[in-house]
Design an enzyme around this catalytic site. Structure first.
Site, PDB file in Angstrom:
ATOM      1  CG  MET B 173      -2.239  -0.828   0.921  1.00  0.00           C
ATOM      2  SD  MET B 173      -2.901  -0.719  -0.772  1.00  0.00           S
ATOM      3  CE  MET B 173      -3.225   1.039  -0.901  1.00  0.00           C
ATOM      4  CG  ASP B 174       4.303   2.522   2.228  1.00  0.00           C
ATOM      5  OD1 ASP B 174       3.213   2.843   2.741  1.00  0.00           O
ATOM      6  OD2 ASP B 174       5.358   2.461   2.877  1.00  0.00           O
TER       7      ASP B 174
END
Lengths: 404, 411
Positions: B173-174
């Protein structure tokens, strides 16, 4: 109000692999015309289905990935007239996205070179498993196979003691297809910005394999800079060394991801008070716990081990959501592991207007699903139309073509 | 210099860690001038992140940092000093885009929220990436990648049935919040080209993850089925479409695995032929997809017995030649040293780094025929561009810059 791409006409010839790219463009305002074969996109056969009854207009996979599109049925493989109509659609479009086998469109006389010769402003993006060139370009794949070859899987899995002999694990949700689509959007929008300045379209070759190989965070730099492969560990980052567990089980059977416990003195004081009020970590007042480094996992210090043990007991005595909220209220970036559908119960996302309602065959009332990945203040993301029924807009779009 | 798609676009980059820098890396790859504003007293923790080249961290020898910050500039600026804040405002006035991924509330505390940025530069595109977004009751809560993956529903989809979740072994998700940022910024730039109007893009890392499991949410709202149920997640078995065989199978060697998926009867038959038609495969239980699903464990055990003595790449080659979907679970070393596809497409690059010497990179994913993205420079040394940026972008004279340096503003 309309999206930032409201001036664009996009032709989409995509199934599972590229359909999310079309959704991303449509959800940002583009008029996306999805061209489907007479039997419909293969994504219409992917479940789950409404009330588990299959049918071309009942696939929830299709519902989600085809919002803000119009569906036109053209038999471009079997019908020369439909091939001409497809070429005509592309002649009037800004973008074509396609996920067919490399060379398949060119074999029909609809290659990017021909289409762009007829419409030099056209941006054509091919999204394929491995790209247009190279020894694997015609290899067969799936989301599972792509995540294996691209590198994500070998970083996901278990510590030996948690699941002896367990394989690398694939996270679900077709994240290989999603990642390829994100990268396709980067290329399309960069090319669009270039066209804004110069008027020139171009061709984009987007490989899912490369997209995934670049989407594994520390995995790739560890090899590039240290010639070391990281290895998978339960529910935390793959790393070059064994690290401390992050997963903690709560009373209600749910799990949390907790890390950075007691990292700094300010939040430590708040945490300590919270634990102690419930009767845990009574030894934390001893001065040996005052030093942040002593509390840090991985140092092998007895204080770190005691903190971990007390945390496990404290969490096991509470429900997961209470630990999550209590931790966040005490400056801990902790998270509760929720099922995708459990996000619906969190009012924060409703405050932000995240969930939207859609409809389709077999449901009486509109149903909620995820909405915007980004809130744009001037040109908001918008659900203008649900996923189209197969061929719902064939007559409409062909009439537009005829009227020029 | 080549005309790149985003040539002429300047980005005031206040990001750190991974999510924000991923967004600005995409912009930089396509030619935007990305200026990282850094402060030595609150340095990006990734500058200390492993892998590092050499004995100990120097702030300039992190491969982790260099990988995510290629093609960017770096300046040192103390924005907590009033003179530093004035310089930052000059940079913003000269920028098309401002990006940050602080906790929600930081920009407000600097008096640089969207209305204030807009007062400095009316058509500014301001992108904030935070855990929970800039609105909603929990906007002050914070995330790291793994927190976001837990909360958005991704982590639970990865694991073996009956076991604890395996989650994601990296901050997917980064990357993905950063990818969403780059998409929204470029779309907003297109809108600005047409109308002259800028805007605020508010990204929540968790929301950017919720959208990645839409069909699972709909299965609940339409059919009342939650992913939290017996037998879920299904490991490497298929969820939808439900097909078998669909799994990873151990091969010869240490932790070597091949993934195999047969999506229909024809592919199953091709797999059987490639395995040289073993007697067990003729079992009528395996003749249909429904039968293979019902007897998946027995099926998996037999395929695993077939792959076990073989080399993984050999299994993949044999199956691919037969038209069967199959691939090795490749590590980073495999992709770099053995993967013929990446090699044939010139995926690997080498750049000169200011402290580490020659370092390796991977390429730009979408290959644009007319204006391909480029690798122009390795990750910047801390503050290597301070003087040139202040002179050329902020329009300061050498005397002014020297004065700022003497006052401790440029650190």
């Amino acid at each position: 109000m309309s999206g930032p791409l409201a001036d664009l006409r996009v032709i989409e010839l995509c199934d599972e692999l590229g359909q999310y790219a079309g959704k991303l463009l449509g959800d940002l305002g583009a008029d996306v015309v999805k061209v489907e074969p007479p039997g419909g996109s293969s994504a219409r056969a992917i479940g789950p289905f409404v009330k588990d009854i299959p049918g071309p207009d009942r696939s929830l996979n299709f519902w989600y990935h085809n919002t803000n599109k119009r569906s036109v049925v053209l038999d471009i493989e079997g019908d020369a007239g439909d091939r001409a109509r497809f070429a005509q659609l592309c002649a009037g479009a800004d973008v074509l996205i396609e996920d067919r086998q490399p060379g398949a469109l060119a074999a029909l006389g609809l290659g990017e070179a021909e289409l762009r010769a007829a419409n030099p402003r056209l941006i054509v993006c091919s999204i394929t498993p491995f790209g247009q060139t190279g020894p694997w370009k015609d290899h067969a794949t799936s989301d599972l196979v792509a995540l294996a070859l691209g590198g994500p899987m070998v970083m996901n899995g278990y510590d030996q003691e948690d699941a002896p002999g367990a394989p690398p694990i694939r996270g679900h949700g077709d994240q290989g297809y999603n990642t390829a689509s994100h990268h396709a959007l980067h290329g399309i929008l960069a090319a669009l910005f270039y066209r804004d300045r110069t008027g020139a379209g171009q061709y984009i070759d987007c490989s899912m394999h490369e997209a995934l190989s670049q989407t594994v965070e520390v995995g790739m730099p560890y090899w590039l800079y240290a010639r070391t492969d990281v290895f998978r560990q339960t529910a935390r980052h793959a790393a070059a060394q064994r690290t401390e567990p992050w997963l903690v089980h709560a009373k209600d059977g749910k799990d949390l991801i907790l890390f950075g416990v007691g990292r700094d003195n300010t939040s430590w004081k708040q945490l300590k008070k919270w634990y102690q009020a419930a009767g845990f970590g009574l030894q934390f007042d001893e001065p040996r716990f005052d030093e942040p480094l002593a509390r840090q996992g991985g140092t092998g210090s007895p204080e770190a081990a005691e903190l971990r043990a007390e945390t496990a007991k404290f969490v096991a005595a509470h429900d997961a959501e209470a630990i999550y909220r209590g931790g966040q209220e005490r400056d801990q970036a902790w998270g509760v592991i929720r099922a995708p559908d459990e996000t619906l119960a969190d009012p924060h996302w409703w405050d932000r207007g995240h969930f939207v309602h859609t409809t389709g065959e077999g449901v009486d009332e509109p149903v909620a699903m995820p909405g915007a990945p980004y809130l744009l203040s001037a040109t908001p993301w918008e659900l203008r139309r649900p996923a189209p029924k197969l061929g719902e807009h064939t007559a409409e779009v062909l009439a537009e073509l005829a009227s020029g | 210099m080549a005309d790149l798609p985003l040539s002429g676009i300047r980005v005031c980059d206040l990001t750190w860690i991974i999510a924000g820098p991923t967004a600005t890396r995409v912009l930089a790859d396509f030619g935007a001038e990305v200026i990282r504003v850094e402060h030595a007293q609150a340095v990006d923790a990734i500058r200390l992140g492993r892998p590092i080249v050499g004995d100990g961290p120097t702030l300039n020898n992190s491969g982790f940092f260099s990988y995510f910050n290629r093609n960017k500039k770096s300046i040192l600026l103390n924005v907590r000093h009033p003179m530093g804040m004035d310089v930052l405002k000059k940079l913003i006035a000269a920028s098309d885009v401002v990006v940050e991924n602080f906790s929600s509330g930081v920009m407000e505390s600097w008096e640089l929220d969207y209305p204030q940025l807009k007062a400095i530069r009316p058509d500014i595109i301001y992108c904030s990436i935070s855990g929970f977004g800039h609105s909603g009751r929990d906007k002050a809560f914070t995330t790291w990648g793994p927190t976001a993956q837990a909360l958005c529903g991704l982590a639970i989809t990865s694991g073996l049935p009956g076991k604890m979740p395996a989650g994601w072994g990296y901050s997917y998700m980064d990357h993905t919040a950063g990818y969403a940022g780059a998409i929204a910024i470029m779309a907003a730039l297109h809108h600005r080209n047409r109308t002259g109007e800028g805007q605020h893009i508010d990204i929540s890392q968790v929301e950017a993850g919720i959208v990645l499991n839409g069909p699972a949410v709909l299965d609940y709202t339409v059919n009342g089925r939650s992913w939290r149920r017996e037998g879920m997640p299904p490991g490497n078995h298929a969820w939808e479409p439900a097909v078998a065989p669909h799994n990873t199978y151990r091969c010869a060697g240490d932790d070597r695995w091949v993934a195999i998926a047969a999506m229909n009867d024809a592919e199953w038959q091709a797999l059987v032929r490639a395995m040289d038609e073993p007697a067990w495969a003729a079992d009528p239980r395996f003749a249909t997809n429904a039968g293979r699903l019902a007897h998946q464990e027995g099926l998996d055990a037999r395929i695993a017995a077939w792959t076990a003595p073989q080399e993984d790449y050999a299994v993949m080659a044999l199956l691919q030649a037969a038209g069967v979907r199959a691939g090795v679970c490749q590590r980073a070393s495999d992709r770099f040293e053995r993967d013929p596809q990446l090699a044939a497409r010139d995926w690997w690059h080498r750049l000169e780094h200011g402290e580490m010497g020659e370092v390796d990179y991977d390429g730009v994913v979408p290959k644009l025929s007319l204006t391909p993205g480029q690798l122009r420079s390795a990750g910047p040394l801390l503050g290597q561009d301070t003087w040139s940026v202040l002179e050329e972008v902020a329009g300061m004279t050498p005397e002014e810059i020297a004065e700022h340096e003497a006052m401790g503003v440029l650190m």
